[in-house]
Motif scaffolding. Structure first.
Motif, PDB file in Angstrom:
ATOM      1  N   MET A   1       0.781  -1.047  -0.144  1.00  0.00           N
ATOM      2  CA  MET A   1      -0.026   0.135   0.104  1.00  0.00           C
ATOM      3  C   MET A   1       0.786   1.141  -0.024  1.00  0.00           C
ATOM      4  O   MET A   1       1.976   1.332   0.642  1.00  0.00           O
ATOM      5  CB  MET A   1      -0.843  -0.083   1.128  1.00  0.00           C
ATOM      6  CG  MET A   1      -1.803  -1.068   1.050  1.00  0.00           C
ATOM      7  SD  MET A   1      -3.108  -0.698   2.523  1.00  0.00           S
ATOM      8  CE  MET A   1      -4.021   1.000   1.893  1.00  0.00           C
ATOM      9  N   GLN A   2       0.463   2.372  -0.650  1.00  0.00           N
ATOM     10  CA  GLN A   2       1.123   3.679  -0.801  1.00  0.00           C
ATOM     11  C   GLN A   2       0.237   4.819  -0.049  1.00  0.00           C
ATOM     12  O   GLN A   2      -1.006   4.578  -0.186  1.00  0.00           O
ATOM     13  CB  GLN A   2       1.455   3.913  -1.884  1.00  0.00           C
ATOM     14  CG  GLN A   2       0.526   4.100  -3.134  1.00  0.00           C
ATOM     15  CD  GLN A   2       0.967   4.820  -4.372  1.00  0.00           C
ATOM     16  OE1 GLN A   2       1.944   5.706  -4.145  1.00  0.00           O
ATOM     17  NE2 GLN A   2       0.771   4.425  -5.512  1.00  0.00           N
ATOM     18  N   ALA A   3       0.801   5.727   0.354  1.00  0.00           N
ATOM     19  CA  ALA A   3       0.050   6.791   1.043  1.00  0.00           C
ATOM     20  C   ALA A   3       0.703   8.085   0.792  1.00  0.00           C
ATOM     21  O   ALA A   3       1.964   8.112   0.721  1.00  0.00           O
ATOM     22  CB  ALA A   3      -0.290   6.671   2.356  1.00  0.00           C
ATOM     23  N   THR A   4      -0.025   9.291   0.587  1.00  0.00           N
ATOM     24  CA  THR A   4       0.558  10.509   0.398  1.00  0.00           C
ATOM     25  C   THR A   4      -0.142  11.817   1.170  1.00  0.00           C
ATOM     26  O   THR A   4      -1.276  11.494   1.192  1.00  0.00           O
ATOM     27  CB  THR A   4       0.645  10.829  -1.228  1.00  0.00           C
ATOM     28  OG1 THR A   4       1.255  12.021  -1.208  1.00  0.00           O
ATOM     29  CG2 THR A   4      -0.637  10.744  -1.775  1.00  0.00           C
ATOM     30  N   SER A   5       0.245  12.706   1.371  1.00  0.00           N
ATOM     31  CA  SER A   5      -0.197  13.810   2.167  1.00  0.00           C
ATOM     32  C   SER A   5      -0.809  14.808   1.136  1.00  0.00           C
ATOM     33  O   SER A   5      -1.258  15.990   1.196  1.00  0.00           O
ATOM     34  CB  SER A   5       0.765  14.356   3.041  1.00  0.00           C
ATOM     35  OG  SER A   5       1.844  14.905   2.504  1.00  0.00           O
ATOM     36  N   THR A   6      -0.309  14.730  -0.290  1.00  0.00           N
ATOM     37  CA  THR A   6      -0.435  15.668  -1.402  1.00  0.00           C
ATOM     38  C   THR A   6      -1.787  15.454  -2.038  1.00  0.00           C
ATOM     39  O   THR A   6      -2.069  16.504  -2.882  1.00  0.00           O
ATOM     40  CB  THR A   6       0.564  15.477  -2.395  1.00  0.00           C
ATOM     41  OG1 THR A   6       0.585  14.152  -3.016  1.00  0.00           O
ATOM     42  CG2 THR A   6       2.066  15.775  -1.623  1.00  0.00           C
ATOM     43  N   ASN A   7      -2.537  14.518  -1.701  1.00  0.00           N
ATOM     44  CA  ASN A   7      -3.954  14.081  -2.615  1.00  0.00           C
ATOM     45  C   ASN A   7      -3.690  13.913  -4.023  1.00  0.00           C
ATOM     46  O   ASN A   7      -4.591  14.137  -4.787  1.00  0.00           O
ATOM     47  CB  ASN A   7      -4.866  15.427  -2.378  1.00  0.00           C
ATOM     48  CG  ASN A   7      -5.491  15.565  -0.800  1.00  0.00           C
ATOM     49  OD1 ASN A   7      -5.675  14.562  -0.249  1.00  0.00           O
ATOM     50  ND2 ASN A   7      -5.813  16.723  -0.473  1.00  0.00           N
ATOM     51  N   VAL A   8      -2.358  13.657  -4.251  1.00  0.00           N
ATOM     52  CA  VAL A   8      -2.136  13.283  -5.700  1.00  0.00           C
ATOM     53  C   VAL A   8      -1.706  11.699  -5.375  1.00  0.00           C
ATOM     54  O   VAL A   8      -0.524  11.627  -5.029  1.00  0.00           O
ATOM     55  CB  VAL A   8      -1.299  14.230  -6.453  1.00  0.00           C
ATOM     56  CG1 VAL A   8      -0.847  13.729  -7.742  1.00  0.00           C
ATOM     57  CG2 VAL A   8      -1.599  15.577  -6.383  1.00  0.00           C
ATOM     58  N   MET A   9      -2.024  10.771  -6.244  1.00  0.00           N
ATOM     59  CA  MET A   9      -1.663   9.309  -6.183  1.00  0.00           C
ATOM     60  C   MET A   9      -1.226   9.075  -7.488  1.00  0.00           C
ATOM     61  O   MET A   9      -1.863   9.139  -8.650  1.00  0.00           O
ATOM     62  CB  MET A   9      -2.801   8.419  -5.944  1.00  0.00           C
ATOM     63  CG  MET A   9      -2.306   6.972  -5.464  1.00  0.00           C
ATOM     64  SD  MET A   9      -1.406   6.658  -4.060  1.00  0.00           S
ATOM     65  CE  MET A   9      -2.324   7.373  -2.996  1.00  0.00           C
ATOM     66  N   ASN A  10       0.455   8.934  -7.451  1.00  0.00           N
ATOM     67  CA  ASN A  10       1.128   8.274  -8.685  1.00  0.00           C
ATOM     68  C   ASN A  10       0.986   6.783  -8.910  1.00  0.00           C
ATOM     69  O   ASN A  10       1.012   5.949  -7.764  1.00  0.00           O
ATOM     70  CB  ASN A  10       2.445   8.703  -8.695  1.00  0.00           C
ATOM     71  CG  ASN A  10       2.294  10.558  -8.984  1.00  0.00           C
ATOM     72  OD1 ASN A  10       1.907  10.995  -9.428  1.00  0.00           O
ATOM     73  ND2 ASN A  10       3.344  10.925  -7.963  1.00  0.00           N
ATOM     74  N   THR A  11       0.751   6.220 -10.070  1.00  0.00           N
ATOM     75  CA  THR A  11       0.946   4.907 -10.096  1.00  0.00           C
ATOM     76  C   THR A  11       2.346   4.355  -9.714  1.00  0.00           C
ATOM     77  O   THR A  11       3.196   4.985  -9.961  1.00  0.00           O
ATOM     78  CB  THR A  11       0.684   4.477 -11.668  1.00  0.00           C
ATOM     79  OG1 THR A  11      -0.580   5.074 -12.005  1.00  0.00           O
ATOM     80  CG2 THR A  11       0.792   3.042 -11.978  1.00  0.00           C
TER      81      THR A  11
END
Length: 95
Positions: free
Chosen positions: A63-73
């Motif tokens: 799983m990946q997560a980010t704080s930028t609200n932009v999910m990259n493949t």
């Protein structure tokens, strides 16, 4: 993975991993602290059949997560994983 609140405002994730094999199945559950700033998350997995050597450890999924609200493949290559803000990678080890 589920997020749930525990005492106060601290948040945790519950991670459940199940395996199925010839002699039966098993499930492991663990919790880990969760950073509330990580607002977007998604899966990382191989969608093509994969052949590997049983001598090495193999990344299975994550799983990946980010704080930028932009999910990259992302894929399970070291190059791709190195670009992620946060990841939880499940690895298969052979004994």
């Amino acid at each position: 993975m589920d997020v749930f609140a525990v005492q106060g405002q601290e948040e945790f994730n519950t991670v459940k991993v199940s395996t199925i094999h010839d002699s039966g199945s098993s499930t492991a559950t663990f919790t880990m602290p969760w950073d509330k700033q990580l607002t977007t998350r998604g899966l990382i997995y191989n969608n093509e059949p994969h052949t590997f050597i049983a001598d090495d450890s193999v990344y299975v999924w994550g799983m990946q997560a980010t704080s930028t609200n932009v999910m990259n493949t992302a894929d399970l290559s070291l190059e791709s994983l190195s670009k992620l803000e946060w990841a939880l990678i499940f690895t298969l080890h052979f004994e």
